[in-house]
Scaffold this motif. Structure first.
Motif, short mmCIF file in Angstrom:
data_model
loop_
_atom_site.label_atom_id
_atom_site.label_comp_id
_atom_site.label_asym_id
_atom_site.label_seq_id
_atom_site.Cartn_x
_atom_site.Cartn_y
_atom_site.Cartn_z
N ALA A 177 0.83 -1.21 0.00
CA ALA A 177 0.00 0.00 0.00
C ALA A 177 0.87 1.26 0.00
CB ALA A 177 -0.94 0.00 1.21
N GLY A 178 1.91 1.28 0.83
CA GLY A 178 2.79 2.44 0.88
C GLY A 178 3.56 2.63 -0.42
N ILE A 179 4.03 1.52 -1.00
CA ILE A 179 4.76 1.60 -2.26
C ILE A 179 3.88 2.19 -3.35
CG2 ILE A 179 5.86 0.23 -4.07
CD1 ILE A 179 7.53 0.46 -1.53
N LEU A 180 2.65 1.70 -3.46
CA LEU A 180 1.74 2.19 -4.49
C LEU A 180 1.34 3.65 -4.26
CD1 LEU A 180 -0.60 -0.89 -5.06
CD2 LEU A 180 1.32 -0.13 -6.47
N ALA A 181 1.18 4.05 -3.00
CA ALA A 181 0.82 5.43 -2.70
C ALA A 181 1.91 6.39 -3.16
CB ALA A 181 0.55 5.60 -1.22
N ILE A 182 3.16 6.07 -2.84
CA ILE A 182 4.27 6.92 -3.29
C ILE A 182 4.31 6.97 -4.81
CG2 ILE A 182 6.77 7.22 -3.25
CD1 ILE A 182 6.76 5.78 -0.52
N ASP A 183 4.15 5.81 -5.42
CA ASP A 183 4.16 5.71 -6.88
C ASP A 183 3.09 6.61 -7.49
OD1 ASP A 183 4.25 4.87 -9.55
OD2 ASP A 183 2.96 3.14 -9.14
N GLY A 184 1.88 6.55 -6.97
CA GLY A 184 0.78 7.34 -7.51
C GLY A 184 1.06 8.83 -7.50
N PHE A 185 1.62 9.34 -6.40
CA PHE A 185 1.91 10.77 -6.30
C PHE A 185 3.03 11.20 -7.26
CE2 PHE A 185 -0.20 10.40 -2.07
CZ PHE A 185 -1.15 11.38 -2.28
N THR A 186 3.96 10.29 -7.57
CA THR A 186 5.06 10.68 -8.47
C THR A 186 4.54 11.04 -9.85
OG1 THR A 186 5.49 8.39 -9.18
CG2 THR A 186 6.71 9.21 -7.27
N TYR A 187 3.46 10.41 -10.29
CA TYR A 187 2.93 10.70 -11.62
C TYR A 187 2.38 12.13 -11.71
CZ TYR A 187 3.32 5.73 -12.70
OH TYR A 187 3.80 4.47 -12.94
N PHE A 188 1.81 12.62 -10.62
CA PHE A 188 1.29 13.99 -10.62
C PHE A 188 2.44 15.00 -10.67
CE2 PHE A 188 -2.26 11.57 -8.97
CZ PHE A 188 -3.34 12.15 -9.60
N VAL A 189 3.53 14.71 -9.98
CA VAL A 189 4.70 15.58 -10.04
C VAL A 189 5.29 15.58 -11.45
CG1 VAL A 189 7.00 16.01 -9.12
CG2 VAL A 189 5.19 15.18 -7.60
N SER A 190 5.35 14.40 -12.04
CA SER A 190 5.87 14.28 -13.41
C SER A 190 5.00 15.06 -14.39
CB SER A 190 5.92 12.80 -13.82
OG SER A 190 6.24 12.66 -15.18
N ALA A 191 3.68 14.97 -14.24
CA ALA A 191 2.77 15.70 -15.13
C ALA A 191 3.01 17.21 -15.04
CB ALA A 191 1.32 15.38 -14.78
N TYR A 192 3.24 17.72 -13.82
CA TYR A 192 3.51 19.14 -13.64
C TYR A 192 4.80 19.54 -14.35
CZ TYR A 192 4.88 23.51 -11.40
OH TYR A 192 5.30 24.80 -11.18
N CYS A 193 5.83 18.71 -14.23
CA CYS A 193 7.11 19.03 -14.88
C CYS A 193 6.96 19.04 -16.40
CB CYS A 193 8.17 18.02 -14.46
SG CYS A 193 8.69 18.17 -12.74
N LEU A 194 6.23 18.09 -16.96
CA LEU A 194 6.01 18.08 -18.41
C LEU A 194 5.25 19.33 -18.84
CD1 LEU A 194 5.13 14.41 -19.46
CD2 LEU A 194 7.19 15.71 -19.98
N TYR A 195 4.29 19.73 -18.04
CA TYR A 195 3.51 20.94 -18.35
C TYR A 195 4.41 22.17 -18.41
CZ TYR A 195 0.01 24.64 -17.99
OH TYR A 195 -0.74 25.76 -18.22
#
Length: 440
Positions: A177-195
């Motif tokens: 659960a912790g591994i997946l939670a961290i993983d999920g938030f990284t995608y939002f940070v990545s999306a912001y950087c691409l933007y």
């Protein structure tokens, strides 16, 4: 046909590009999240089922969309703003992974939840990698493609494999659960950087300088797609996309060098991903090292990949091409030896050698493709490579899971060695074509 050109690597010029800095950060963070997901789910399934077949099923599920998505994905990548496509794909994966983490946190996680999450992320990933590989052409000077691809590969490898090490060292405390939670938030940070890579909408088609299909067909398609009747508009879009697909196939048909580089790189990527099926079994059954041992192996690979990517940018073209072939031969021989190594330190060093060879091969192939393939064909070229990668990867995952469980891990690694032996032959062919292209 354009040929690959080697220029002096200017790291100052590369990192001076604000867009590339955001791009690199997005790649690292997104792949860090993807690496956490892949390693964490693989270890969870192996620990829960002790079955390489079920681990291979996870790899199959994440890979399967790559057989179908690139057909439409390549056209989309070459028609629409690649930055926005990357952002949308990151957001879709982030929402899916966080939803699965929520289920795991409440104690209701089942294998089918993980397989479903893997399928959704696989659909997005099938288009994401081709998208960002095409996007790099827009944020770096053409003279620095080799160094830019080395930097991207370092970001990818360090993101993926440092993530694998992170999972290995923290899995016992954080849980799935912790591994997946961290993983999920990284995608939002990545999306912001691409933007933040750049501003405004940029269509790849604005840079198109020629077409190999009928102008009348394109004009008709464009006229239909702008009609007021929705059914007529849909027909126009379909015709235009068909024309794009046909044009992409025609381009690849006429480019043997692009095909040779693409096939070799596809085999390399298929081997890297499918090897995860036997790597977790090696860690558990041969090294008896647990999740922490997997972390050490992934750390070794990451270190080797970073060193390989940096060294590849400093080599002369002739030496780089010679080592390109040697890297695949080393991967073939190394995978023959891997299941006989019972010491964790030695196994980690061997993984570092594998990472080095993968990085060297990846930099040579991608930088050559960036120099050869026109920008408006890059999305379709990358997607064609993704289809080949997926086909090989699926076959390897099925075979590795079945063979490793029934014939043993040595047989599984032997199959990987044979795969890389085939890649050695295609790499040699690509090297010969590159020489001919350079001399002509």
């Amino acid at each position: 046909m354009a040929t690959a050109v080697t220029n002096r690597v200017d790291w100052t010029l590369i990192w001076a590009q604000r867009g590339f800095r955001y791009f690199f950060t997005a790649m690292f963070i997104s792949l860090f999240g993807g690496g956490m997901n892949f390693a964490g789910v693989s270890w969870y399934i192996m620990a829960a089922t002790h079955s390489t077949v079920k681990v291979s099923l996870q790899v199959i599920v994440v890979t399967l969309p790559g057989l179908f998505i690139p057909f439409i994905g390549g056209v989309l990548i070459d028609r629409f703003d690649r930055r926005y496509l990357g952002v949308a794909l990151d957001l879709a994966r982030g929402v899916t992974v966080l939803a699965t983490a929520y289920i795991a946190w409440h104690g209701h996680l089942a294998l089918w939840h993980l397989y479903l999450m893997t399928l959704v992320t696989g659909v997005a990933s099938a288009m994401y990698w081709a998208t960002v590989n095409a996007l790099v052409q827009e944020v770096i000077p053409p003279s620095q493609f080799t160094a830019a691809n080395a930097a991207v590969l370092i970001g990818v490898q360090s993101g993926l494999l440092i993530a694998g090490a992170f999972v290995g060292f923290t899995y016992d405390r954080a849980g799935i659960a912790g591994i997946l939670a961290i993983d999920g938030f990284t995608y939002f940070v990545s999306a912001y950087c691409l933007y933040k890579v750049r501003r405004g909408y940029v269509s790849p088609r604005e840079h198109q300088k020629y077409r190999e299909y009928s102008e009348a067909t394109e004009a008709t398609a464009e006229a239909l797609s702008t009609g007021e009747n929705p059914e007529v508009a849909e027909a126009g879009i379909s015709l235009a996309m068909y024309a794009d697909l046909r044009e992409g196939f025609q381009y690849l048909k006429q480019q043997p060098l692009v095909r040779a580089l693409g096939i070799t790189h596809s085999i390399l990527m298929a081997g890297v991903v499918s090897a995860n099926v036997v790597l977790v079994a090696l860690t558990s059954d041969v090294l008896h090292a647990g999740a922490r041992g997997l972390g050490y192996l992934e750390s070794g690979w990451a270190a080797g990949a970073i060193v390989g990517g940096l060294i590849a940018t400093q080599l002369r073209e002739e030496l780089r091409l010679a080592l390109y072939v040697a890297a695949f031969a080393t991967l073939a021989l190394g995978h023959m030896a891997a299941p006989f190594i019972t010491f964790l330190v030695t196994a980690s060093l061997l993984q570092g050698l594998f990472g080095f060879c993968r990085a060297l091969g990846g930099v040579v192939a991608q930088s050559a493709l960036m120099s050869i393939v026109p920008r408006h064909f890059m999305g379709r070229t990358q997607s064609a490579m993704a289809i080949v990668t997926t086909a090989v990867q699926l076959a390897m995952c099925v075979a590795l899971g079945w063979i490793a469980e029934r014939a043993g891990i040595i047989a599984g690694y032997t199959l990987l060695a044979l795969l890389y032996a085939g890649a050695t032959l295609t790499a040699f062919h690509a090297r010969q074509l590159l020489r001919v292209a350079a001399d002509s």
